[in-house]
Scaffold this active site. Structure first.
Site, mmCIF file in Angstrom:
data_model
loop_
_atom_site.group_PDB
_atom_site.id
_atom_site.type_symbol
_atom_site.label_atom_id
_atom_site.label_comp_id
_atom_site.label_asym_id
_atom_site.label_seq_id
_atom_site.Cartn_x
_atom_site.Cartn_y
_atom_site.Cartn_z
ATOM 1 N N CYS A 79 0.815 -1.209 0.000
ATOM 2 C CA CYS A 79 0.000 0.000 0.000
ATOM 3 C C CYS A 79 0.858 1.273 0.000
ATOM 4 C CB CYS A 79 -0.986 -0.057 1.162
ATOM 5 S SG CYS A 79 -2.452 0.914 0.877
ATOM 6 N N HIS A 168 -3.332 -5.183 1.685
ATOM 7 C CA HIS A 168 -2.601 -5.444 2.935
ATOM 8 C C HIS A 168 -2.634 -6.935 3.269
ATOM 9 C CE1 HIS A 168 -2.128 -1.313 4.632
ATOM 10 N NE2 HIS A 168 -3.107 -1.064 3.785
ATOM 11 N N GLU A 170 -0.899 -8.482 5.293
ATOM 12 C CA GLU A 170 -0.609 -8.669 6.727
ATOM 13 C C GLU A 170 -1.859 -8.585 7.592
ATOM 14 O OE1 GLU A 170 -0.166 -5.971 5.068
ATOM 15 O OE2 GLU A 170 -0.564 -4.221 6.326
#
Ligand code: GLN
Length: 189
Positions: A79, A168, A170
């Protein structure tokens, strides 16, 4: 394998959790002297690219990282991290500029800024994708390869040892994108 995670701002903690699950050592980079510690790979997290870029510049870290990446340091930008790596940013500033991609910031508009989907990533199958006020890649240029698209927009790409995702990874349970990055950086599973 030791991974440095840029921790000036944004969603850096979650990257550490992913690396823990995959058995990679990691530490946070908060100031210039942290760059003296040896590391094999770098993660640039999501957050606000303008803030991170400004801090990198003020702390005198921008050039050092630029040199390391140009010399082949494996790097993964998610991002805002993707924006930091882009050579061109539509109507906006550039920062590290090491990756041959053209990026558009906040590209999905305010209302559509955050959404979840699952889409194919080249070589990985379907991957869960959380987008938060995300950029997209308008085009890949010399040496850069498209890894994923959502609704006709490029959301993941690779160039040599540079990997970027507009989403994202994560923030979901799936560790496949991080595993892909660690393998790219030379970790054996
Ligand atoms: N909108 C942010 C930027 O332009 C990126 C958002 C994110 O990293 N989740 O930097």
């Amino acid at each position: 394998m030791v991974v440095a995670i840029l921790a000036l701002q944004g969603a850096f903690v979650e990257h550490g959790y992913m690396l823990d699950r995959l058995g990679a050592e990691h530490f946070e980079i908060r100031q210039k002297k942290d760059l003296d510690r040896p590391f094999d790979a770098l993660i640039l997290p999501g957050g606000e690219s303008t803030v991170m870029g400004k801090l990198l510049r003020e702390e005198g870290m921008l050039e050092i990282l630029q040199e390391k990446i140009n010399a082949g340091l494996p790097v993964f930008g998610t991002c805002a991290g993707l924006i930091l790596l882009a050579k061109e940013v539509a109507e906006d500033k550039t920062y590290l500029g090491t990756m041959n991609i053209r990026v558009k910031r906040n590209a999905y508009g305010r209302q559509l800024g955050s959404f979840y989907t699952e889409e194919e990533v080249k070589g990985l199958g379907k991957v869960p994708m959380t987008f938060i006020r995300a950029p997209y890649i308008e085009k890949v240029m010399e040496g850069a390869e498209i890894l994923a698209e959502v609704n006709g927009r490029i959301v993941a790409a690779r160039q040599g040892k540079q990997l970027v995702t507009a989403f994202h990874p994560e923030l979901n349970e799936d560790v496949s994108v991080h595993k892909y990055f660690l393998e790219m950086a030379g970790m054996k599973f």
